[in-house]
Design a protein around this motif. Structure first.
Motif, PDB file in Angstrom:
ATOM      1  N   MET A  54     -98.574 -64.988  54.466  1.00  0.00           N
ATOM      2  CA  MET A  54     -98.950 -63.852  55.300  1.00  0.00           C
ATOM      3  C   MET A  54     -97.922 -62.726  55.229  1.00  0.00           C
ATOM      4  O   MET A  54     -98.260 -61.545  55.399  1.00  0.00           O
ATOM      5  N   LEU A  55     -96.669 -63.055  54.948  1.00  0.00           N
ATOM      6  CA  LEU A  55     -95.625 -62.032  54.940  1.00  0.00           C
ATOM      7  C   LEU A  55     -95.911 -60.895  53.956  1.00  0.00           C
ATOM      8  O   LEU A  55     -95.946 -59.726  54.368  1.00  0.00           O
ATOM      9  N   PRO A  56     -96.108 -61.167  52.661  1.00  0.00           N
ATOM     10  CA  PRO A  56     -96.378 -60.032  51.746  1.00  0.00           C
ATOM     11  C   PRO A  56     -97.646 -59.275  52.087  1.00  0.00           C
ATOM     12  O   PRO A  56     -97.723 -58.060  51.879  1.00  0.00           O
ATOM     13  N   ARG A  57     -98.631 -59.971  52.636  1.00  0.00           N
ATOM     14  CA  ARG A  57     -99.876 -59.291  53.011  1.00  0.00           C
ATOM     15  C   ARG A  57     -99.623 -58.318  54.151  1.00  0.00           C
ATOM     16  O   ARG A  57    -100.147 -57.200  54.150  1.00  0.00           O
ATOM     17  N   LEU A  58     -98.808 -58.725  55.117  1.00  0.00           N
ATOM     18  CA  LEU A  58     -98.512 -57.847  56.249  1.00  0.00           C
ATOM     19  C   LEU A  58     -97.622 -56.679  55.824  1.00  0.00           C
ATOM     20  O   LEU A  58     -97.808 -55.550  56.285  1.00  0.00           O
ATOM     21  N   LEU A  59     -96.665 -56.938  54.926  1.00  0.00           N
ATOM     22  CA  LEU A  59     -95.755 -55.881  54.496  1.00  0.00           C
ATOM     23  C   LEU A  59     -96.484 -54.745  53.791  1.00  0.00           C
ATOM     24  O   LEU A  59     -96.020 -53.607  53.797  1.00  0.00           O
ATOM     25  N   ARG A  60     -97.626 -55.045  53.186  1.00  0.00           N
ATOM     26  CA  ARG A  60     -98.394 -53.978  52.532  1.00  0.00           C
ATOM     27  C   ARG A  60     -98.830 -52.919  53.540  1.00  0.00           C
ATOM     28  O   ARG A  60     -98.970 -51.750  53.204  1.00  0.00           O
ATOM     29  N   PHE A  61     -99.040 -53.351  54.774  1.00  0.00           N
ATOM     30  CA  PHE A  61     -99.453 -52.410  55.821  1.00  0.00           C
ATOM     31  C   PHE A  61     -98.255 -51.733  56.483  1.00  0.00           C
ATOM     32  O   PHE A  61     -98.350 -50.577  56.900  1.00  0.00           O
ATOM     33  N   GLU A 103    -107.144 -55.778  61.761  1.00  0.00           N
ATOM     34  CA  GLU A 103    -108.577 -55.666  61.469  1.00  0.00           C
ATOM     35  C   GLU A 103    -108.897 -56.114  60.047  1.00  0.00           C
ATOM     36  O   GLU A 103    -109.826 -56.899  59.828  1.00  0.00           O
ATOM     37  N   GLN A 104    -108.127 -55.652  59.082  1.00  0.00           N
ATOM     38  CA  GLN A 104    -108.441 -55.954  57.689  1.00  0.00           C
ATOM     39  C   GLN A 104    -108.092 -57.386  57.303  1.00  0.00           C
ATOM     40  O   GLN A 104    -108.695 -57.951  56.382  1.00  0.00           O
ATOM     41  N   LEU A 105    -107.137 -57.988  57.994  1.00  0.00           N
ATOM     42  CA  LEU A 105    -106.788 -59.382  57.726  1.00  0.00           C
ATOM     43  C   LEU A 105    -107.630 -60.357  58.541  1.00  0.00           C
ATOM     44  O   LEU A 105    -107.529 -61.564  58.366  1.00  0.00           O
ATOM     45  N   GLY A 106    -108.439 -59.828  59.452  1.00  0.00           N
ATOM     46  CA  GLY A 106    -109.414 -60.659  60.143  1.00  0.00           C
ATOM     47  C   GLY A 106    -108.920 -61.395  61.368  1.00  0.00           C
ATOM     48  O   GLY A 106    -109.359 -62.516  61.639  1.00  0.00           O
ATOM     49  N   PHE A 107    -108.021 -60.769  62.146  1.00  0.00           N
ATOM     50  CA  PHE A 107    -107.515 -61.407  63.361  1.00  0.00           C
ATOM     51  C   PHE A 107    -108.041 -60.686  64.599  1.00  0.00           C
ATOM     52  O   PHE A 107    -108.114 -59.453  64.624  1.00  0.00           O
ATOM     53  N   ALA A 108    -108.355 -61.452  65.619  1.00  0.00           N
ATOM     54  CA  ALA A 108    -108.886 -60.867  66.851  1.00  0.00           C
ATOM     55  C   ALA A 108    -107.783 -60.239  67.691  1.00  0.00           C
ATOM     56  O   ALA A 108    -108.020 -59.268  68.414  1.00  0.00           O
ATOM     57  N   THR A 109    -106.565 -60.803  67.613  1.00  0.00           N
ATOM     58  CA  THR A 109    -105.458 -60.310  68.429  1.00  0.00           C
ATOM     59  C   THR A 109    -104.174 -60.270  67.595  1.00  0.00           C
ATOM     60  O   THR A 109    -104.063 -60.919  66.550  1.00  0.00           O
ATOM     61  N   PHE A 110    -103.202 -59.522  68.098  1.00  0.00           N
ATOM     62  CA  PHE A 110    -101.890 -59.500  67.451  1.00  0.00           C
ATOM     63  C   PHE A 110    -101.200 -60.849  67.593  1.00  0.00           C
ATOM     64  O   PHE A 110    -100.402 -61.243  66.738  1.00  0.00           O
ATOM     65  N   SER A 111    -101.489 -61.556  68.665  1.00  0.00           N
ATOM     66  CA  SER A 111    -100.897 -62.888  68.856  1.00  0.00           C
ATOM     67  C   SER A 111    -101.366 -63.851  67.774  1.00  0.00           C
ATOM     68  O   SER A 111    -100.583 -64.670  67.274  1.00  0.00           O
ATOM     69  N   ALA A 112    -102.654 -63.756  67.423  1.00  0.00           N
ATOM     70  CA  ALA A 112    -103.169 -64.602  66.348  1.00  0.00           C
ATOM     71  C   ALA A 112    -102.518 -64.247  65.014  1.00  0.00           C
ATOM     72  O   ALA A 112    -102.182 -65.131  64.208  1.00  0.00           O
ATOM     73  N   LEU A 113    -102.290 -62.956  64.785  1.00  0.00           N
ATOM     74  CA  LEU A 113    -101.599 -62.514  63.576  1.00  0.00           C
ATOM     75  C   LEU A 113    -100.165 -63.033  63.571  1.00  0.00           C
ATOM     76  O   LEU A 113     -99.655 -63.485  62.539  1.00  0.00           O
ATOM     77  N   GLN A 114     -99.508 -63.001  64.718  1.00  0.00           N
ATOM     78  CA  GLN A 114     -98.142 -63.514  64.822  1.00  0.00           C
ATOM     79  C   GLN A 114     -98.088 -64.999  64.493  1.00  0.00           C
ATOM     80  O   GLN A 114     -97.194 -65.457  63.764  1.00  0.00           O
ATOM     81  N   ALA A 115     -99.036 -65.768  65.011  1.00  0.00           N
ATOM     82  CA  ALA A 115     -99.053 -67.211  64.747  1.00  0.00           C
ATOM     83  C   ALA A 115     -99.200 -67.482  63.252  1.00  0.00           C
ATOM     84  O   ALA A 115     -98.524 -68.353  62.685  1.00  0.00           O
ATOM     85  N   SER A 116    -100.071 -66.722  62.595  1.00  0.00           N
ATOM     86  CA  SER A 116    -100.245 -66.898  61.161  1.00  0.00           C
ATOM     87  C   SER A 116     -98.976 -66.519  60.414  1.00  0.00           C
ATOM     88  O   SER A 116     -98.570 -67.203  59.467  1.00  0.00           O
ATOM     89  N   LEU A 117     -98.323 -65.451  60.840  1.00  0.00           N
ATOM     90  CA  LEU A 117     -97.086 -65.015  60.199  1.00  0.00           C
ATOM     91  C   LEU A 117     -96.001 -66.088  60.290  1.00  0.00           C
ATOM     92  O   LEU A 117     -95.259 -66.334  59.335  1.00  0.00           O
ATOM     93  N   PHE A 158     -88.747 -60.334  62.561  1.00  0.00           N
ATOM     94  CA  PHE A 158     -87.306 -60.204  62.359  1.00  0.00           C
ATOM     95  C   PHE A 158     -86.606 -61.564  62.384  1.00  0.00           C
ATOM     96  O   PHE A 158     -85.779 -61.877  61.523  1.00  0.00           O
ATOM     97  N   LEU A 159     -86.945 -62.383  63.364  1.00  0.00           N
ATOM     98  CA  LEU A 159     -86.244 -63.654  63.534  1.00  0.00           C
ATOM     99  C   LEU A 159     -86.502 -64.624  62.378  1.00  0.00           C
ATOM    100  O   LEU A 159     -85.604 -65.349  61.962  1.00  0.00           O
ATOM    101  N   LYS A 160     -87.728 -64.616  61.853  1.00  0.00           N
ATOM    102  CA  LYS A 160     -88.027 -65.567  60.775  1.00  0.00           C
ATOM    103  C   LYS A 160     -87.708 -65.018  59.394  1.00  0.00           C
ATOM    104  O   LYS A 160     -87.180 -65.740  58.539  1.00  0.00           O
ATOM    105  N   TYR A 161     -88.026 -63.737  59.152  1.00  0.00           N
ATOM    106  CA  TYR A 161     -87.914 -63.209  57.789  1.00  0.00           C
ATOM    107  C   TYR A 161     -86.851 -62.119  57.639  1.00  0.00           C
ATOM    108  O   TYR A 161     -86.619 -61.651  56.518  1.00  0.00           O
ATOM    109  N   HIS A 194     -96.417 -69.361  60.602  1.00  0.00           N
ATOM    110  CA  HIS A 194     -96.749 -70.664  60.016  1.00  0.00           C
ATOM    111  C   HIS A 194     -97.307 -70.592  58.594  1.00  0.00           C
ATOM    112  O   HIS A 194     -97.440 -71.628  57.945  1.00  0.00           O
ATOM    113  N   ASP A 195     -97.610 -69.391  58.118  1.00  0.00           N
ATOM    114  CA  ASP A 195     -98.165 -69.249  56.765  1.00  0.00           C
ATOM    115  C   ASP A 195     -97.298 -68.265  55.981  1.00  0.00           C
ATOM    116  O   ASP A 195     -97.395 -67.052  56.167  1.00  0.00           O
TER     117      ASP A 195
END
Length: 279
Positions: A67-74, A47-61, A23-26, A63-64
């Motif tokens: 990642m936004l359109p890829r996450l929105l698909r889910f 799981e499908q994007l290959g992250f071990a934790t939600f925190s790792a997914l957040q970091a990618s979101l 929410f804060l970034k996008y 800084h990359d």
């Protein structure tokens, strides 16, 4: 000695932080979506994007940007059918259309249009009933990729048998095959069906009233919201409708517990079609 936090609780904290970051970034706000549903979709994404934790997914979101359109698909549900629940469209055709005929011009909002199946269903229905030329259709979704799919109007050919049968059950006055061309395993719908359509990004969570509509169809979207967010969206629909305008919801959705329920009357109760009360 400090209490240990169960892994499930840690995951819940990570999810809330992830949604806050989104929410804060996008400015995509999923914070008040039903937690069970959003957690299930985020687990699939992790799981499908290959992250071990939600925190790792957040970091990618954060800084990359890719990642936004890829996450929105889910996070955005893209499952629909043309003339889904044919009795709903039959009620629109037989009960709502006679009222709409009394207006010289019409505005119809398909909120959460996904890949466009409901949009094309309504445009075809309005064409068959002689109302298309006087109608502007607004097709909105928060997912830009979904809007692009809707604007393209291309669907898998193997879905056409189901769509055709549902169109017939909805009271269709012609063959659905009149509206598309089949080639290479795909059905491409006639471009003229989009001549009165405006495609637009719009969030039911963060965006404002959308024009003044005679019909709003928002089906199987509110079930993914919590009670507070459902109420917010229904207030948006109320304020977006013309006097005596119509609102169509999904089979599992209702105005019954909403504070905005008093602004509507049951028009076709069994199909969850409501009419805005005059002020």
């Amino acid at each position: 000695m400090r209490d240990t936090i169960a892994p499930e609780k840690i995951e819940d904290i990570e999810i809330r932080l992830l949604l806050e970051a989104l929410f804060l970034k996008y400015h995509y706000d999923f914070r008040n979506y039903a937690m069970a549903s959003i957690k299930r979709r985020l687990k699939q994404a992790r799981e499908q994007l290959g992250f071990a934790t939600f925190s790792a997914l957040q970091a990618s979101l954060l800084h990359d940007p890719d990642m936004l359109p890829r996450l929105l698909r889910f996070l955005t549900v893209q499952v629909s059918e043309m003339f889904r629940d044919p009795s709903y469209f039959k009620a629109i055709r037989e009960k709502v259309v006679p009222h709409l005929r009394t207006y010289p011009s019409l505005k119809v909002w398909i909120a959460g249009c996904s890949g466009g199946e409901e949009l094309y269903s309504l445009v075809i229905l309005f064409r068959e009933e002689g109302l298309e030329d006087r109608t502007i259709f607004y097709a909105t979704d928060i997912n830009h990729e979904a809007l692009q799919m809707a604007e393209a109007g291309i669907f898998a050919l193997d879905r056409m048998q189901l769509f055709t049968e549902s169109h017939r059950k909805s009271g269709g006055r012609s063959s659905l095959s009149n509206y598309y061309h089949a080639a290479y395993g795909r059905a491409s719908f006639d471009k003229t069906l989009r001549r009165n359509v405006v495609f637009s990004d719009h969030s039911l969570v963060t965006d404002a009233v959308f024009a003044e509509m005679h019909l709003i169809s928002c089906r199987n979207v509110l079930i993914y919201f919590d009670r507070e967010l459902q109420d917010h969206a229904l207030g948006l629909f109320k304020d977006s409708l013309a006097r005596k305008g119509f609102l169509g919801l999904g089979a599992k959705e209702s105005l019954r517990f909403s504070r905005h329920g008093g602004a509507f009357t049951d028009f076709v109760r069994e199909e969850k079609i409501y009419q805005r009360r005059p002020e």
